[in-house]
Design a protein around this motif. Structure first.
Motif, short mmCIF file in Angstrom:
data_model
loop_
_atom_site.label_atom_id
_atom_site.label_comp_id
_atom_site.label_asym_id
_atom_site.label_seq_id
_atom_site.Cartn_x
_atom_site.Cartn_y
_atom_site.Cartn_z
N PHE A 1 8.04 14.34 7.14
CA PHE A 1 6.83 14.06 6.37
C PHE A 1 5.58 14.01 7.24
CE2 PHE A 1 9.82 11.59 3.39
CZ PHE A 1 10.15 12.74 2.71
N ARG A 2 5.75 13.91 8.54
CA ARG A 2 4.57 13.84 9.41
C ARG A 2 3.73 15.10 9.31
NH1 ARG A 2 8.32 12.07 13.85
NH2 ARG A 2 8.61 9.82 13.55
N ALA A 3 4.38 16.24 9.06
CA ALA A 3 3.64 17.50 8.93
C ALA A 3 2.72 17.49 7.73
CB ALA A 3 4.62 18.67 8.83
N TYR A 4 2.96 16.59 6.78
CA TYR A 4 2.11 16.46 5.60
C TYR A 4 1.11 15.31 5.74
CZ TYR A 4 5.80 19.41 3.66
OH TYR A 4 6.70 20.42 3.45
N GLY A 5 1.04 14.74 6.93
CA GLY A 5 0.11 13.64 7.17
C GLY A 5 0.56 12.34 6.55
N MET A 6 1.85 12.20 6.30
CA MET A 6 2.37 10.99 5.66
C MET A 6 2.95 10.04 6.70
SD MET A 6 4.30 12.25 2.21
CE MET A 6 3.36 12.88 0.81
N ALA A 7 2.65 8.77 6.53
CA ALA A 7 3.21 7.75 7.40
C ALA A 7 3.26 6.44 6.62
CB ALA A 7 2.35 7.59 8.65
N ASP A 8 3.95 5.48 7.21
CA ASP A 8 4.02 4.13 6.63
C ASP A 8 4.52 4.17 5.18
OD1 ASP A 8 3.01 3.21 9.09
OD2 ASP A 8 0.95 3.51 8.41
N SER A 9 3.83 3.47 4.28
CA SER A 9 4.31 3.34 2.91
C SER A 9 4.36 4.69 2.18
CB SER A 9 3.40 2.39 2.12
OG SER A 9 3.54 1.07 2.60
N ALA A 10 3.40 5.55 2.46
CA ALA A 10 3.39 6.86 1.79
C ALA A 10 4.65 7.64 2.13
CB ALA A 10 2.15 7.65 2.20
N ALA A 11 5.10 7.56 3.38
CA ALA A 11 6.30 8.27 3.79
C ALA A 11 7.54 7.65 3.16
CB ALA A 11 6.42 8.27 5.32
N ILE A 12 7.56 6.33 3.03
CA ILE A 12 8.70 5.66 2.39
C ILE A 12 8.81 6.07 0.94
CG2 ILE A 12 9.67 3.44 1.71
CD1 ILE A 12 9.93 4.03 4.67
N HIS A 13 7.69 6.10 0.23
CA HIS A 13 7.71 6.53 -1.17
C HIS A 13 8.24 7.97 -1.28
CE1 HIS A 13 5.87 2.94 -2.62
NE2 HIS A 13 4.70 3.15 -2.04
N ALA A 14 7.79 8.83 -0.38
CA ALA A 14 8.23 10.22 -0.40
C ALA A 14 9.72 10.31 -0.10
CB ALA A 14 7.43 11.04 0.62
#
Length: 234
Positions: A126-139
């Motif tokens: 998910f880092r390639a989509y700029g996602m981290a922390d809570s946003a990455a957990i939701h994904a």
């Protein structure tokens, strides 16, 4: 299996072979002991009970999934990594349907490390989509729900219509990637008004006497299409 070779890992090996052949419903400590060539009480030196054995098996299965998923995404990023991850996960379930159905889904101490491996692989993609922390957990939750749900339905032969399952899964991958690439509004933001979703209102035409009133615009009676919602086979 010789008694001297019996270890906790060996007990798990035997249990996995047992469910590969007969399914998780047939798993008992006595069945594992018979296959291992020992008396049932001998197993208690390695596992406390059947529940612990199931947890240990789940940890092994989850590690196997993480191994295959991790290998699949190696050297890939963004959309290619998501596709490779989802394909590898599904392929594991199809190759080992009984093992996959034996997987304990609730967090357990025995599966914590293996679960963390799998989650960390997803978070890395998910880092390639700029996602981290809570946003990455939701994904990660959405991705897990999508892949696991499809895999369970497929391995249980729950899809009954003739459309090809590979095409359905390709669509699921596309939908997942599209969702990851699309910007998400702030939590709690309202969507378009109901009138916009329903489309423009139709002019009201005179209705012959005795006719039943039309349902409100934008609503449809689906009851004729739901014969038995407890046995839906798509």
């Amino acid at each position: 299996m010789a008694r001297a070779a019996l270890t906790t890992d060996a007990v798990v090996d035997v249990a996995l072979l047992a469910i590969d052949e007969k399914g998780p419903a047939a798993l008992t400590l006595s069945a594992v002991a018979d296959r291992a060539g020992v008396a049932t009480p001998s197993l208690y030196k390695h596992v406390r009970n059947l529940a612990e054995l199931r947890d240990l098996m789940s940890a092994r299965i989850m590690n196997e999934i993480a191994d295959q998923v991790g290998e699949a995404v190696l050297g890939r990023s963004a959309d290619e990594a998501i596709r490779a991850l989802m394909v590898a996960w599904r392929h594991y379930a199809l190759r080992h349907p009984h093992r996959y159905s034996a997987l304990v889904q609730t967090p357990e101490p025995h599966t914590a490390e293996a679960g963390a491996r799998l989650i960390n692989i997803m978070l890395a993609t998910f880092r390639a989509y700029g996602m981290a922390d809570s946003a990455a957990i939701h994904a990660a939750r959405c991705l897990r729900a999508a892949v696991h749900g499809f895999a369970v339905l497929e391995t249980e032969d729950a899809f009954g219509l003739p459309e090809k399952l590979d095409e359905s899964y390709d669509l699921l991958i596309h939908m997942m990637i599209t969702g990851l690439r699309s910007p998400r509004g702030p939590a709690g933001a309202e969507g378009p008004p109901a009138e916009h979703l329903a489309g423009p209102r139709r002019p009201q035409l005179p209705r012959p006497a005795g006719d039943a009133p039309e349902p409100p615009h934008g609503t449809h009676d689906v009851s004729p299409f739901v014969a038995d919602s407890s046995a839906i086979r798509s």
